[in-house]
Scaffold this motif. Structure first.
Motif, PDB file in Angstrom:
ATOM      1  N   ALA A 385      14.532 -31.824  -1.010  1.00 32.91           N
ATOM      2  CA  ALA A 385      15.293 -30.883  -1.830  1.00 32.91           C
ATOM      3  C   ALA A 385      14.484 -29.627  -2.136  1.00 32.91           C
ATOM      4  CB  ALA A 385      15.727 -31.548  -3.144  1.00 32.91           C
ATOM      5  N   ASP A 386      13.263 -29.537  -1.559  1.00 37.69           N
ATOM      6  CA  ASP A 386      12.392 -28.377  -1.763  1.00 37.69           C
ATOM      7  C   ASP A 386      12.227 -28.081  -3.258  1.00 37.69           C
ATOM      8  OD1 ASP A 386      10.709 -26.339  -1.117  1.00 37.69           O
ATOM      9  OD2 ASP A 386      12.253 -24.945  -0.426  1.00 37.69           O
ATOM     10  N   THR A 387      12.006 -29.152  -4.024  1.00 39.57           N
ATOM     11  CA  THR A 387      11.936 -29.048  -5.478  1.00 39.57           C
ATOM     12  C   THR A 387      10.699 -29.773  -5.978  1.00 39.57           C
ATOM     13  OG1 THR A 387      14.353 -28.967  -5.657  1.00 39.57           O
ATOM     14  CG2 THR A 387      13.138 -29.581  -7.646  1.00 39.57           C
ATOM     15  N   GLY A 388      10.108 -29.232  -7.026  1.00 33.36           N
ATOM     16  CA  GLY A 388       8.968 -29.898  -7.642  1.00 33.36           C
ATOM     17  C   GLY A 388       9.031 -29.799  -9.148  1.00 33.36           C
ATOM     18  N   ILE A 389       8.437 -30.792  -9.828  1.00 30.75           N
ATOM     19  CA  ILE A 389       8.376 -30.790 -11.287  1.00 30.75           C
ATOM     20  C   ILE A 389       6.984 -31.204 -11.727  1.00 30.75           C
ATOM     21  CG2 ILE A 389       9.392 -33.121 -11.339  1.00 30.75           C
ATOM     22  CD1 ILE A 389      10.472 -32.451 -14.154  1.00 30.75           C
ATOM     23  N   PHE A 390       6.461 -30.492 -12.728  1.00 30.75           N
ATOM     24  CA  PHE A 390       5.155 -30.785 -13.305  1.00 30.75           C
ATOM     25  C   PHE A 390       5.309 -30.902 -14.812  1.00 30.75           C
ATOM     26  CE2 PHE A 390       1.536 -28.932 -15.628  1.00 30.75           C
ATOM     27  CZ  PHE A 390       0.550 -29.854 -15.316  1.00 30.75           C
ATOM     28  N   VAL A 391       4.717 -31.946 -15.388  1.00 26.94           N
ATOM     29  CA  VAL A 391       4.708 -32.109 -16.839  1.00 26.94           C
ATOM     30  C   VAL A 391       3.309 -32.518 -17.275  1.00 26.94           C
ATOM     31  CG1 VAL A 391       7.141 -32.769 -16.971  1.00 26.94           C
ATOM     32  CG2 VAL A 391       5.398 -34.543 -16.787  1.00 26.94           C
ATOM     33  N   SER A 392       2.930 -32.102 -18.476  1.00 29.06           N
ATOM     34  CA  SER A 392       1.649 -32.527 -19.038  1.00 29.06           C
ATOM     35  C   SER A 392       1.759 -32.568 -20.551  1.00 29.06           C
ATOM     36  CB  SER A 392       0.525 -31.587 -18.617  1.00 29.06           C
ATOM     37  OG  SER A 392      -0.738 -32.087 -19.037  1.00 29.06           O
ATOM     38  N   TYR A 393       1.276 -33.665 -21.130  1.00 27.68           N
ATOM     39  CA  TYR A 393       1.264 -33.862 -22.583  1.00 27.68           C
ATOM     40  C   TYR A 393      -0.188 -33.823 -23.054  1.00 27.68           C
ATOM     41  CZ  TYR A 393       6.030 -35.645 -21.878  1.00 27.68           C
ATOM     42  OH  TYR A 393       7.353 -35.788 -21.533  1.00 27.68           O
ATOM     43  N   ASN A 394      -0.439 -33.171 -24.184  1.00 27.86           N
ATOM     44  CA  ASN A 394      -1.816 -33.065 -24.680  1.00 27.86           C
ATOM     45  C   ASN A 394      -2.182 -34.145 -25.686  1.00 27.86           C
ATOM     46  OD1 ASN A 394      -0.554 -32.267 -27.048  1.00 27.86           O
ATOM     47  ND2 ASN A 394      -1.304 -30.155 -27.006  1.00 27.86           N
ATOM     48  N   SER A 395      -1.361 -35.196 -25.751  1.00 29.44           N
ATOM     49  CA  SER A 395      -1.607 -36.298 -26.688  1.00 29.44           C
ATOM     50  C   SER A 395      -1.246 -37.621 -26.029  1.00 29.44           C
ATOM     51  CB  SER A 395      -0.761 -36.133 -27.963  1.00 29.44           C
ATOM     52  OG  SER A 395      -0.813 -34.818 -28.472  1.00 29.44           O
ATOM     53  N   ALA A 396      -2.010 -38.655 -26.363  1.00 29.07           N
ATOM     54  CA  ALA A 396      -1.677 -39.988 -25.852  1.00 29.07           C
ATOM     55  C   ALA A 396      -0.389 -40.497 -26.487  1.00 29.07           C
ATOM     56  CB  ALA A 396      -2.833 -40.952 -26.112  1.00 29.07           C
ATOM     57  N   GLY A 397      -0.193 -40.203 -27.778  1.00 29.98           N
ATOM     58  CA  GLY A 397       1.025 -40.634 -28.460  1.00 29.98           C
ATOM     59  C   GLY A 397       0.994 -42.094 -28.852  1.00 29.98           C
ATOM     60  N   ARG A 398       2.043 -42.501 -29.555  1.00 23.61           N
ATOM     61  CA  ARG A 398       2.081 -43.856 -30.093  1.00 23.61           C
ATOM     62  C   ARG A 398       3.068 -44.766 -29.379  1.00 23.61           C
ATOM     63  NH1 ARG A 398       1.955 -44.041 -35.020  1.00 23.61           N
ATOM     64  NH2 ARG A 398       2.039 -41.921 -35.817  1.00 23.61           N
ATOM     65  N   GLY A 399       3.788 -44.282 -28.395  1.00 25.51           N
ATOM     66  CA  GLY A 399       4.830 -45.091 -27.774  1.00 25.51           C
ATOM     67  C   GLY A 399       4.299 -46.131 -26.818  1.00 25.51           C
ATOM     68  N   ASP A 400       5.027 -47.252 -26.689  1.00 28.90           N
ATOM     69  CA  ASP A 400       4.718 -48.266 -25.684  1.00 28.90           C
ATOM     70  C   ASP A 400       4.970 -47.727 -24.283  1.00 28.90           C
ATOM     71  OD1 ASP A 400       3.924 -50.128 -27.476  1.00 28.90           O
ATOM     72  OD2 ASP A 400       5.760 -51.316 -27.427  1.00 28.90           O
ATOM     73  N   VAL A 401       5.999 -46.893 -24.154  1.00 29.18           N
ATOM     74  CA  VAL A 401       6.371 -46.322 -22.866  1.00 29.18           C
ATOM     75  C   VAL A 401       6.004 -44.844 -22.872  1.00 29.18           C
ATOM     76  CG1 VAL A 401       8.266 -45.867 -21.270  1.00 29.18           C
ATOM     77  CG2 VAL A 401       8.264 -47.966 -22.633  1.00 29.18           C
ATOM     78  N   GLU A 402       5.172 -44.420 -21.915  1.00 29.14           N
ATOM     79  CA  GLU A 402       4.766 -43.020 -21.857  1.00 29.14           C
ATOM     80  C   GLU A 402       5.982 -42.136 -21.597  1.00 29.14           C
ATOM     81  OE1 GLU A 402       1.653 -42.391 -19.107  1.00 29.14           O
ATOM     82  OE2 GLU A 402       0.238 -43.727 -20.121  1.00 29.14           O
ATOM     83  N   PRO A 403       6.095 -41.001 -22.291  1.00 30.73           N
ATOM     84  CA  PRO A 403       7.314 -40.184 -22.189  1.00 30.73           C
ATOM     85  C   PRO A 403       7.514 -39.525 -20.827  1.00 30.73           C
ATOM     86  CG  PRO A 403       5.642 -39.090 -23.536  1.00 30.73           C
ATOM     87  CD  PRO A 403       5.162 -40.491 -23.311  1.00 30.73           C
ATOM     88  N   ARG A 404       6.442 -39.338 -20.038  1.00 32.04           N
ATOM     89  CA  ARG A 404       6.605 -38.650 -18.757  1.00 32.04           C
ATOM     90  C   ARG A 404       7.477 -39.456 -17.792  1.00 32.04           C
ATOM     91  NH1 ARG A 404       0.441 -39.499 -16.322  1.00 32.04           N
ATOM     92  NH2 ARG A 404       0.192 -41.600 -17.131  1.00 32.04           N
ATOM     93  N   GLY A 405       7.418 -40.792 -17.848  1.00 31.28           N
ATOM     94  CA  GLY A 405       8.226 -41.616 -16.955  1.00 31.28           C
ATOM     95  C   GLY A 405       9.711 -41.452 -17.204  1.00 31.28           C
ATOM     96  N   PRO A 406      10.195 -41.679 -18.441  1.00 35.18           N
ATOM     97  CA  PRO A 406      11.617 -41.466 -18.719  1.00 35.18           C
ATOM     98  C   PRO A 406      12.073 -40.031 -18.461  1.00 35.18           C
ATOM     99  CG  PRO A 406      10.616 -42.802 -20.438  1.00 35.18           C
ATOM    100  CD  PRO A 406       9.495 -42.337 -19.557  1.00 35.18           C
ATOM    101  N   LEU A 407      11.189 -39.058 -18.729  1.00 32.73           N
ATOM    102  CA  LEU A 407      11.586 -37.668 -18.494  1.00 32.73           C
ATOM    103  C   LEU A 407      11.867 -37.429 -17.010  1.00 32.73           C
ATOM    104  CD1 LEU A 407      10.240 -34.483 -20.107  1.00 32.73           C
ATOM    105  CD2 LEU A 407      10.202 -34.630 -17.622  1.00 32.73           C
ATOM    106  N   TYR A 408      10.999 -37.939 -16.150  1.00 35.94           N
ATOM    107  CA  TYR A 408      11.201 -37.785 -14.697  1.00 35.94           C
ATOM    108  C   TYR A 408      12.489 -38.482 -14.255  1.00 35.94           C
ATOM    109  CZ  TYR A 408      10.573 -39.094  -9.750  1.00 35.94           C
ATOM    110  OH  TYR A 408      10.760 -39.325  -8.416  1.00 35.94           O
ATOM    111  N   GLU A 409      12.724 -39.680 -14.757  1.00 36.80           N
ATOM    112  CA  GLU A 409      13.915 -40.419 -14.356  1.00 36.80           C
ATOM    113  C   GLU A 409      15.191 -39.723 -14.834  1.00 36.80           C
ATOM    114  OE1 GLU A 409      13.360 -44.392 -15.726  1.00 36.80           O
ATOM    115  OE2 GLU A 409      11.561 -44.723 -14.504  1.00 36.80           O
ATOM    116  N   GLU A 410      15.168 -39.206 -16.062  1.00 38.41           N
ATOM    117  CA  GLU A 410      16.341 -38.488 -16.562  1.00 38.41           C
ATOM    118  C   GLU A 410      16.569 -37.201 -15.773  1.00 38.41           C
ATOM    119  OE1 GLU A 410      18.619 -39.369 -18.839  1.00 38.41           O
ATOM    120  OE2 GLU A 410      17.619 -41.316 -18.925  1.00 38.41           O
TER     121      GLU A 410
END
Length: 681
Positions: A385-410
């Motif tokens: 699809a000639d498409t790319g996405i980059f995300v970066s968080y500056n905190s480990a956070g408190r969640g059991d599930v890292e937010p980058r995974g759900p964000l990519y899937e959504e």
């Protein structure tokens, strides 16, 4: 540079997660409700049109509601709705996201703060983030430039390019292809991986690190995925040796400069012109900023870069190696680099030359994740699809599930919608779940050094779930609950809530099972019962209870005898044996508390696991040796106890348990290499 352990959430955390989940669902339902309203309106118009056109026989079809488009406007609405929710829920200070398509940046935006205390917002243009192992993509690109020039052979022995020797215990050389697919067979090493900037910081050179910390080879090269920061560092040093340029200089001249990446650097500490642009790092936003992280394996994880700069790199890889007219790789080299080279099983994702596959929704996706102690990032290229996405968080956070995974899937579900084919669970699922049950250890592990125990305690337990499902310990969904896998083909199991997430069981050469997962850089290998986490934990609990109760009851028993005016009837020999046995218990308990406390703390504070900690580990080992040799005193105490006529049966049982606990402790110390003289780990 990745590492997590599952943690139990208390009641308040569960309530917050539930609130987030329902709010997330409500947010996700907005497009659906709008779509439904549009459909109802269209249906009314269609009915009116039909009644009005009945006389002429004309038929008017309702207009189809177009799917969301990859436009700046729609991406803004999507990320503005999702990201602030993630930041608030997980106690994250800030993040950045960028999307490219057809050679252009179509969205780039920062959220939250780069400096929370001074309320400095994140900027996609010039705020620098530590991207961890995404750095490796630049190292692999540098390698492929030299491959393209004929200076590196992907299938030659890496020793050809080094000024020291990498051993070959399996009689098979390690190649650059092995390094790029994380199949050199190295065990995990974490010593000196990261330190925090400060007056005592003392970075090693790449060569110093490689020579000081050579990992053992535990798999034949090219056979088993076992993610290795050491291997990437080795590749970066080869770039330096072959090119004749310092690694930092090489990347700046041959990658950053052609791509116009003026806000990017592998240098540590950062150059004076970039240091003020660096985002602070946080464990939790509410916990305050942390020091700058210094990575002792720069080619594996030292890159600091802005989101806009990394889009140039993404576009180059999507556009046959070219960005804005400048070429860093030929189209043929790019194609080779993006081609699958290794996979633990054909039915799951594999490794390319540096990139790993993370295909989703019917599209081939390659990319890489990256983690430091505080920064957590992802880069994905949707090739078709000639498409790319980059995300970066500056905190480990408190969640059991890292937010980058759900964000990519959504993101994928919204812009590349997909309906998985319907499948049914096999009737043999329940029986197969029982057949594969057991403990499994990751191939990415310490095995011959003092951190082997940590690998053992990090095993995953596999067992049957409800209705023929399979549970893989440590695998959790977005709701924090264990993932339920259903068997859809012989020994192929799919996540019940996400069928694109598969695990595949197959027999290894030793007859035990191996698990191939969607992350190709490691597999899980079944272990015999005596190596299982449950058995190791049982051993630990047993001798901890015996040693602790022995020491606790010793003064209590003395106080009780004093209170009732009773004296121990044993002779001097019995008293001495009993006293020495309790000293041995104390030595063993001190050793185990110190060692386990250190590795548990160090697992989340990697900066303390440096060569500077060697005197501390040596001190712990002294107590370990005293406990081991003290077992002789426990044996003496046992024979004195059972050989004393008229001795109370409980005292004899107690002394027997002390001896058995000492034996179990000695076995585990030996089995886990805890007294190993070489402190490379």
């Amino acid at each position: 540079m990745h590492n997590p352990l599952p943690v139990e959430r208390d009641f308040e955390v569960k309530k917050r997660r539930a609130r987030f989940f329902f709010l997330f669902v409500a947010l996700a339902m907005i497009p659906i409700l709008v779509h439904g309203a549009a459909q109802k309106s269209a249906a009314k118009k269609q009915a009116a049109a039909k009644s009005g056109a009945a006389a002429t026989g004309a038929v008017t079809l309702p207009p189809a509601l177009p799917p969301p488009q990859l436009t700046q406007e729609d991406l803004t609405a999507f990320f503005d709705g999702l990201v602030p929710l993630q930041i608030a829920r997980d106690d994250i200070a800030g993040m950045v996201v960028a999307v490219v398509k057809d050679g252009k940046v179509i969205f780039a935006k920062g959220y939250g703060y780069a400096d929370l205390k001074n309320k400095k917002p994140v900027s996609a243009e010039d705020t620098l983030f530590r991207v961890g192992s995404i750095s490796k993509l630049f190292t692999w690109t540098a390698v492929m430039q030299l491959v393209q020039q004929g200076k590196i052979n992907l299938d030659a022995d890496v020793n050809r390019y080094l000024d020291f020797t990498v051993l070959e215990p399996f009689g098979k050389p390690i190649t650059m292809r092995d390094l790029m697919t994380h199949t050199p067979g190295f065990e995990e090493t974490i010593q000196d991986l990261i330190q925090l900037d400060g007056p005592n910081a003392n970075l090693l050179t790449t060569r110093q690190f490689l020579v000081m910390h050579p990992p053992k080879e535990i798999f034949p090269p090219g056979t088993t995925g076992a993610y290795s920061n050491y291997g990437a560092n080795l590749a970066g040093y080869i770039v330096q040796r072959v090119s004749g340029e310092n690694f930092d200089d090489y990347v700046e001249q041959h990658i950053f400069a052609p791509l116009g990446m003026t806000h990017a650097s592998f240098r540590q500490p950062l150059p004076a012109n970039l240091a003020p642009l660096m985002s602070d790092g946080y464990q939790l936003a509410s916990g305050g900023k942390k020091p700058f992280e210094l990575v002792n394996t720069p080619p594996a994880g030292a890159l600091s870069v802005s989101a806009m700069d990394i889009t140039h790199f993404m576009i180059a890889h999507l556009q046959d190696g070219t960005y804005n007219g400048a070429s860093i790789l030929s189209p043929e080299t790019v194609k080779l680099m993006h081609t699958r080279q290794y996979a633990p099983d054909p039915q799951v994702n594999g490794f390319c030359l540096g990139f790993y596959e993370d295909s989703r929704n019917g599209h081939r996706v390659i990319g890489h994740g990256g983690d430091t102690l505080y920064f957590h990032s992802d880069l994905k290229l949707i090739l078709d699809a000639d498409t790319g996405i980059f995300v970066s968080y500056n905190s480990a956070g408190r969640g059991d599930v890292e937010p980058r995974g759900p964000l990519y899937e959504e993101f994928m579900d919204r812009y590349f919608p997909y309906t998985p084919p319907a499948v049914k669970a096999l009737p043999t699922a329940a029986a197969d779940a029982r057949a594969v049950s057991g403990a499994y250890i990751a191939s990415r592990r310490s095995q011959t050094n003092i951190f082997y125990l940590f690998s053992l305690l990090g095993e995953s337990n596999v067992g049957p779930g409800k209705d023929g499902a399979l549970i893989l310990g440590g695998s959790k969904g977005i709701d924090g609950q264990p993932v339920q896998y259903i068997e859809t083909a012989p020994m192929v199991w799919e996540d019940r809530s996400d069928p694109q997430n598969k695990i595949v069981f197959k027999h290894a050469d030793d007859g035990r099972y191996e698990i191939a997962m969607e992350f190709p850089a490691e597999i899980l290998q079944q272990v015999p019962g005596y190596e299982s986490k449950n058995f190791i934990t049982l051993c630990l609990v047993f001798f901890f209870v015996v040693f602790s109760l022995t020491l606790l009851l010793w003064p209590i028993a003395a106080l009780v005898r004093c209170h009732y005016g009773r004296k121990v009837q044993d002779g001097d020999r019995q008293r001495r044996a009993r006293a020495w046995a309790r000293v041995v218990c104390a030595l063993n308990l001190l050793f185990w508390c110190a060692f386990l406390g250190t590795i548990v703390y160090g697992s989340s504070h990697l900066e303390v696991l440096s060569h500077r900690a060697n005197p501390w580990f040596r001190t712990i080992q002294i107590f370990g040796w005293l406990g081991v040799f003290g077992t002789l005193l426990a044996i003496w105490n046992f024979f004195v106890s059972v050989g004393t006529a008229g001795r109370w049966w409980w005292a004899r049982l107690h002394d027997t348990l002390i001896l058995l606990a000492c034996f179990v402790s000695v076995w585990l110390i030996w089995f886990a290499h805890l007294l190993r003289f070489n402190l490379n780990y």
